[in-house]
Design an enzyme around this catalytic site. Structure first.
Site, short mmCIF file in Angstrom:
data_model
loop_
_atom_site.label_atom_id
_atom_site.label_comp_id
_atom_site.label_asym_id
_atom_site.label_seq_id
_atom_site.Cartn_x
_atom_site.Cartn_y
_atom_site.Cartn_z
N TYR A 1 109.32 -15.54 5.78
CA TYR A 1 109.15 -16.89 6.32
C TYR A 1 110.30 -17.80 5.88
O TYR A 1 110.75 -17.74 4.75
CB TYR A 1 107.83 -17.50 5.83
CG TYR A 1 107.62 -18.90 6.35
CD1 TYR A 1 107.14 -19.10 7.63
CD2 TYR A 1 107.93 -20.01 5.57
CE1 TYR A 1 106.97 -20.38 8.14
CE2 TYR A 1 107.75 -21.30 6.07
CZ TYR A 1 107.28 -21.47 7.35
OH TYR A 1 107.11 -22.75 7.84
N TRP B 1 113.04 -21.37 7.42
CA TRP B 1 113.66 -22.09 8.52
C TRP B 1 115.04 -21.54 8.91
O TRP B 1 115.59 -21.93 9.93
CB TRP B 1 113.79 -23.58 8.17
CG TRP B 1 112.67 -24.40 8.70
CD1 TRP B 1 111.33 -24.17 8.50
CD2 TRP B 1 112.77 -25.57 9.53
NE1 TRP B 1 110.60 -25.14 9.16
CE2 TRP B 1 111.46 -26.02 9.78
CE3 TRP B 1 113.83 -26.29 10.05
CZ2 TRP B 1 111.18 -27.15 10.56
CZ3 TRP B 1 113.55 -27.42 10.82
CH2 TRP B 1 112.25 -27.84 11.07
N1 LIG Z 1 104.49 -28.40 -2.23
C1 LIG Z 1 104.86 -28.24 -0.97
N2 LIG Z 1 105.46 -27.11 -0.60
C2 LIG Z 1 105.85 -26.93 0.66
C3 LIG Z 1 105.64 -27.94 1.63
C4 LIG Z 1 104.99 -29.14 1.23
O1 LIG Z 1 104.75 -30.05 2.04
N3 LIG Z 1 104.63 -29.26 -0.09
N4 LIG Z 1 106.04 -27.75 2.92
C5 LIG Z 1 106.10 -26.38 3.38
C6 LIG Z 1 106.76 -26.29 4.68
S1 LIG Z 1 106.07 -27.24 5.93
C7 LIG Z 1 107.78 -25.44 4.94
S2 LIG Z 1 108.29 -25.26 6.55
C8 LIG Z 1 108.41 -24.64 3.87
C9 LIG Z 1 109.92 -24.52 4.04
O2 LIG Z 1 110.39 -23.47 3.31
P1 LIG Z 1 111.70 -22.65 3.73
O3 LIG Z 1 111.86 -22.65 5.20
O4 LIG Z 1 111.66 -21.34 3.03
O5 LIG Z 1 112.82 -23.57 3.09
P2 LIG Z 1 114.39 -23.63 3.31
O6 LIG Z 1 114.94 -24.33 2.12
O7 LIG Z 1 114.69 -24.21 4.64
O8 LIG Z 1 114.81 -22.11 3.24
C10 LIG Z 1 115.68 -21.51 4.11
C11 LIG Z 1 116.57 -20.55 3.31
O9 LIG Z 1 117.32 -19.78 4.24
C12 LIG Z 1 118.69 -19.75 3.83
N5 LIG Z 1 119.48 -19.60 5.07
C13 LIG Z 1 119.85 -20.54 5.96
N6 LIG Z 1 120.52 -20.00 6.98
C14 LIG Z 1 120.57 -18.67 6.75
C15 LIG Z 1 121.14 -17.58 7.45
O10 LIG Z 1 121.73 -17.73 8.51
N7 LIG Z 1 120.97 -16.34 6.91
C16 LIG Z 1 120.32 -16.14 5.73
N8 LIG Z 1 120.20 -14.88 5.30
N9 LIG Z 1 119.80 -17.16 5.03
C17 LIG Z 1 119.92 -18.41 5.53
C18 LIG Z 1 118.91 -21.05 3.11
O11 LIG Z 1 120.00 -20.95 2.22
C19 LIG Z 1 117.56 -21.26 2.43
O12 LIG Z 1 117.54 -20.67 1.15
O13 LIG Z 1 108.10 -25.22 2.60
C20 LIG Z 1 106.71 -25.38 2.39
N10 LIG Z 1 106.45 -25.77 1.02
N1 LIG Z 2 114.33 -34.84 6.09
C1 LIG Z 2 113.48 -33.82 6.25
N2 LIG Z 2 112.67 -33.80 7.33
C2 LIG Z 2 111.77 -32.81 7.48
C3 LIG Z 2 111.69 -31.73 6.57
C4 LIG Z 2 112.55 -31.76 5.44
O1 LIG Z 2 112.50 -30.87 4.57
N3 LIG Z 2 113.42 -32.82 5.31
N4 LIG Z 2 110.79 -30.70 6.80
C5 LIG Z 2 110.28 -30.52 8.16
C6 LIG Z 2 109.10 -29.66 8.20
S1 LIG Z 2 109.30 -27.99 8.01
C7 LIG Z 2 107.86 -30.13 8.47
S2 LIG Z 2 106.55 -29.05 8.58
C8 LIG Z 2 107.61 -31.56 8.69
C9 LIG Z 2 106.39 -32.01 7.90
O2 LIG Z 2 105.94 -33.23 8.33
P1 LIG Z 2 104.73 -33.91 7.53
O3 LIG Z 2 103.78 -32.91 7.08
O4 LIG Z 2 104.22 -35.03 8.35
O5 LIG Z 2 105.58 -34.51 6.32
P2 LIG Z 2 105.31 -34.88 4.80
O6 LIG Z 2 106.54 -35.62 4.41
O7 LIG Z 2 104.93 -33.70 4.01
O8 LIG Z 2 104.07 -35.85 4.85
C10 LIG Z 2 104.01 -36.99 5.68
C11 LIG Z 2 103.40 -38.13 4.93
O9 LIG Z 2 102.05 -37.84 4.64
C12 LIG Z 2 101.72 -38.53 3.46
N5 LIG Z 2 100.53 -37.94 2.85
C13 LIG Z 2 100.44 -36.88 2.02
N6 LIG Z 2 99.15 -36.64 1.70
C14 LIG Z 2 98.41 -37.56 2.35
C15 LIG Z 2 97.01 -37.84 2.44
O10 LIG Z 2 96.16 -37.18 1.86
N7 LIG Z 2 96.64 -38.88 3.25
C16 LIG Z 2 97.53 -39.64 3.94
N8 LIG Z 2 97.07 -40.58 4.72
N9 LIG Z 2 98.86 -39.41 3.85
C17 LIG Z 2 99.29 -38.39 3.08
C18 LIG Z 2 102.94 -38.40 2.60
O11 LIG Z 2 103.04 -39.47 1.71
C19 LIG Z 2 104.06 -38.42 3.61
O12 LIG Z 2 104.69 -39.68 3.65
O13 LIG Z 2 108.73 -32.34 8.29
C20 LIG Z 2 109.95 -31.84 8.82
N10 LIG Z 2 110.97 -32.83 8.57
MO LIG Z 3 107.32 -26.95 7.82
#
Ligand SMILES: Nc1nc2c(c(=O)[nH]1)N[C@H]1C(S)=C(S)[C@@H](COP(=O)(O)OP(=O)(O)OC[C@H]3O[C@@H](n4cnc5c(=O)[nH]c(N)nc54)[C@H](O)[C@@H]3O)O[C@H]1N2
Ligand SMILES: Nc1nc2c(c(=O)[nH]1)N[C@H]1C(S)=C(S)[C@@H](COP(=O)(O)OP(=O)(O)OC[C@H]3O[C@@H](n4cnc5c(=O)[nH]c(N)nc54)[C@H](O)[C@@H]3O)O[C@H]1N2
Ligand SMILES: [Mo]
Length: 804
Positions: free
Chosen positions: A128, A130
């Protein structure tokens, strides 16, 4: 209608498209005409370019890039002696750099051995993450295609983003994928929406990104236009600064985290009690209202889910909820539920309650009314651009049945053979011997990293393709250096983006880094599956093939596409403007019989007989309130009295580019900032800028305190993405210092940098989805006494000479 050339030389990333600047002027297109590239600049027609992109150029040339294939010293030694294990050295040992030939030999040998001895069910290739923008060099697609060419692998389903939502929604209204492409467009909101009630804000910092690309950023401008048109915003949120409309238009209601479901139920209940619910819509477009009605009004369990009830749980004013319920019924209103809310214990309930509240108000399918899931998370939501199917790399067939819900990775490794519930069925975890990861960072993204580190000791071999020496690379046995977007040619496409981009390379790969495709092609050849993997095509031939497939579909959909040569020569194409407004579920509203939903009843399900039939105590047949295991109302709050929110970082994409100047400039004393209310800081003797220690029974990390009145007291925020920096005892660092308040010492090494996932809980949202529940987490914080230990996250690992 014709797609027209863009006329610039471009590349693309998840945070935006960029123009390549070359010595002697831009090459115009095709990259080959100009001199060496000097940098990147955002597209001039992007109204709100992401700051993340500003540091990409330098970050991809950082000394932290992986330059040569590398093997963990202990693994190499054991392999040489025909032993497997011990694996406790992962993450702690030095690496030995090897030639590509040797690396390919080692990886192919291990894949062959594991598949031969244990079958394809022993290979976890879910991988998994991005990855990067670009439809061909998309690491996750490449690794899946490669493993399929070897006979398959154990895969993952769903995502960390939307674990609970993706499983719930098809039972209840429609798939998440449909929603992603069909939210009301911003123009529709501006014309019609006059009250947006948001749970979790509409953070423009999140809409900086779009999976696959984001050439024009809509969200900040959309919010500004919406406010100018007279829309008011009510933001239920534990933090103030996540709804980026002008302050005067926003009412902040600082809700207790994880209690939004109670508030949504109360808004629905008050609407029903006042007789303002839309009976006709509930009868013609929904099923199960009677069952839910009995729950809301207390007929089912004796508890009326009214404003007073919710006010006590969520600690918000009851009268405000009663008034708001009336305003919502009398205005064109929209219920917006951030994805973060379903990334929680019982996370399904927040989405289902939001849909239920909107159904009771009866505005679903009307322009600007109903529900949104959600504005804010990514740029594509609310984009009115044309919906075009993009180029895709076929992934082949995976004959292995075994899978995991994506966030169950540690359970998988720790409990082979154990059963788990998922979406109405029981499944079994297979026994994994080899883990293959390319394009994701589990030691950033998974919950309870100390538990994951223990689980990680189980497989014989961990292979990782990485660009940088981040935590996942360090935790691997064999690390293969991967190129970045800036070093390769590709095609950039994202859903409802105005451009299909011919991405051009701007830099030479660092050291011996290779494209994931090239690495897999070599491995496949070595394993006798070369033809199955490549089908005889080079990378360039694949680009042409993928383009031509997609262009055929686009031409059939009424947009005439140029030849591949003209596509490349023009830097890509701009699609014709979409002049039809997008109104979510308008057809269904207009005629539910002609346009039924794909739910069992064809309607919105406020009671789902199917979910009910699964018999899950933690996810019954209608939206309901459950106390989370960890929240400010639980007994554990006596020991760990702060609710930790780990949201998405504004200076990076997850862990990607944490080493860039933009991300580093946001650190406090070199650590990730933790936001806290001045009152919470004062009672702990913490000042702005102090290094603090966050801890609970699962782990501990350091962070830099940043005080802000924008936080609800009792809530702290540590954004995700800081590269995990465990102070292993072997490095001479102390294991976590004993907590000052006499609480149990934290297990696992201290993270010196500030990754919230050393603290978060690794448990499924419910038996239905098993989704990630990171947002349900309590912690304690103390000022770090004495000097903070130096960080190692941004230093490459130690390399040993062969046999040294
Ligand atoms: N506590 C907490 N944890 C969370 C979340 C949260 O809200 N709270 N959010 C979750 C969510 S929504 C998501 S989507 C995940 C995201 O988690 P990930 O998608 O695993 O995070 P990234 O840092 O985007 O990791 C992408 C990795 O791929 C590598 N990469 C980029 N391009 C390439 C390529 O072309 N080839 C190869 N081989 N590698 C490459 C980058 O260097 C990086 O290490 O995290 C989750 N974790
Ligand atoms: N710049 C940037 N943008 C991103 C990403 C990134 O890594 N960097 N990640 C991308 C990815 S993979 C995803 S999945 C999306 C995620 O998008 P979201 O899940 O919407 O993003 P978060 O920032 O985790 O949370 C949104 C807001 O929810 C609030 N929140 C947390 N817990 C609660 C709660 O219990 N109640 C309420 N009311 N609010 C709460 C947090 O304070 C935060 O401001 O964002 C995407 N956009
Ligand atoms: Mo995500």
């Amino acid at each position: 209608m014709k797609a027209l050339p863009i006329g610039r030389e471009l590349t693309s990333s998840h945070w935006g498209a960029s123009e390549v600047i070359r010595d002697g002027g831009s090459g115009g297109h095709g990259g080959r005409a100009g001199g060496p590239a000097r940098g990147l600049r955002p597209l001039p027609d992007d109204p709100d370019p992401s700051p993340i992109g500003a540091a990409m150029w330098d970050a991809y040339q950082s000394p932290l890039r992986v330059r040569r294939p590398a093997v963990r010293a202990g693994w190499l030694e054991a392999h040489g002696q025909g032993r497997r294990g011990p694996h406790t050295g992962r993450g702690r040992e030095a690496f030995v750099e090897v030639s590509w030939d040797e690396a390919i030999e080692l990886v192919a040998g291990e894949l062959g051995r594991v598949i031969g001895e244990h079958g394809n069910e022993a290979v976890f290739g879910g991988s998994y993450g991005w990855s990067s923008a670009g439809r061909f060099h998309h690491a996750q697609s490449q690794v899946h295609r490669f493993l399929n060419s070897l006979g398959g692998y154990v895969r993952h389903v769903d995502s960390y983003s939307l674990g609970a939502g993706r499983v719930l929604l098809p039972h209840v209204v429609c798939t998440m994928d449909y929603l992603l492409g069909h939210h009301h467009s911003w123009d529709v909101l501006v014309a019609s929406t006059r009250l947006m009630v948001s749970f979790g804000g509409v953070p423009a910092k999140n809409a900086q990104v779009g999976s696959g690309g984001a050439s024009r950023h809509h969200t900040r401008g959309g919010l500004t236009r919406l406010a100018a048109a007279g829309c008011r915003f009510v933001n239920f949120s534990p933090v103030r600064d996540n709804l980026d409309a002008p302050d005067a238009s926003v009412e902040w209601i600082p809700i207790r985290p994880n209690t939004d479901t109670a508030v949504m139920l109360a808004l629905a209940c008050e609407t029903v009690l006042a007789g303002r619910h839309d009976r006709a819509f509930l009868a013609s477009h929904c099923v199960g209202f009677e069952r839910w009605h009995d729950y809301l009004t207390g007929r089912a369990d004796g508890i009326v889910k009214n404003a007073d009830w919710a006010a006590a749980i969520a600690q918000v004013p009851a009268q405000r909820l009663r008034d708001l319920a009336r305003e919502m019924a009398q205005t064109r209103s929209l219920v917006n539920v951030a994805w973060a809310l379903q990334r929680a214990d019982h996370g399904e309930q927040a989405f289902w309650s939001g849909v239920g509240l909107a159904a009771v108000l009866g505005q679903i399918g009307l322009p600007g009314g109903g529900f949104a899931l959600a504005y804010g998370p990514t740029n594509g939501i609310g984009s009115g651009d044309r919906l075009m199917g993009g180029p895709t790399l076929p992934q082949g067939r995976n004959p292995v049945d075994a899978f995991i819900p994506v966030a169950r990775i540690a359970d998988l490794l720790l409990s082979p053979g154990a059963e788990f519930d998922y979406n109405g069925k029981r499944h079994r975890y297979p026994d994994i011997r080899l883990v293959y990861w390319a394009g994701g960072n589990p030691f950033h993204h998974h919950q309870d990293l100390n538990r994951l580190a223990r689980a990680w000791q189980k497989p014989d071999t961990v292979v990782v393709h990485e660009q940088v020496w981040n935590a996942t690379a360090r935790m691997a046995d064999i690390v293969l250096p991967a190129t970045s977007t800036l070093e390769r040619e590709d095609i950039g496409h994202a859903s409802r983006d105005p451009y299909l981009i011919s991405m051009q390379p701007a830099l030479a790969p660092p050291g011996q880094a290779r494209d994931d495709f090239a690495i897999f092609a070599d491995l496949a050849a070595r394993l006798g599956r070369g033809e199955a993997f490549t089908e005889g095509r080079s990378a360039n031939q694949w680009l042409r093939w993928m383009y031509e497939q997609a262009a055929r579909g686009m031409t059939e959909a009424g947009v005439q596409m140029p030849s591949f040569e003209d596509f490349q020569a023009g830097g890509g194409v701009a699609f014709p403007v979409n002049d039809r407004p997008v109104v979510l579920l308008a057809d269904f509203r207009a005629d539910p019989l002609a346009h039924p939903l794909k739910t069992p009843s064809g309607r919105i399900e406020l009671f789902s007989a199917r979910i009910d039939s699964f018999g899950y105590a933690d996810c019954p047949g209608h939206p309901a309130w459950f106390e989370p295991t960890e929240w400010l109302g639980s007994a554990q709050a006596l020991r760990h009295p702060l609710h930790l929110i780990s949201d998405q970082p504004h200076t990076k994409l997850h862990s990607q580019l944490d080493h860039s100047a933009v991300s580093l400039a946001n650190k406090v004393a070199g650590r990730e900032p933790v936001m806290m209310h001045p009152a919470d800081a004062a009672v702990r003797g913490i000042a702005d800028g102090d290094v603090v220690r966050l801890f609970n029974d699962r782990g501990a990390c350091l962070a830099g305190a940043r005080l802000s009145e924008d936080m609800r007291p009792g809530v702290v925020k540590l954004s995700t993405g800081a590269w995990w920096d465990p102070a292993w005892a072997a490095e001479g660092a102390q294991d976590p210092p004993a907590p000052a308040d006499g609480a149990a010492p934290s297990p696992g090494p201290l993270d010196r940098h500030g990754n919230p996932n050393v603290l978060t809980r690794d448990a499924g949202a419910s038996s239905l989805s098993q989704g990630c529940s990171a947002q349900s987490c309590l912690v304690q914080i103390e000022r770090l006494a004495g000097e903070a230990p130096p960080m190692r996250a941004f230093e490459p690992p130690v390399f040993l000479a062969r046999g040294g």
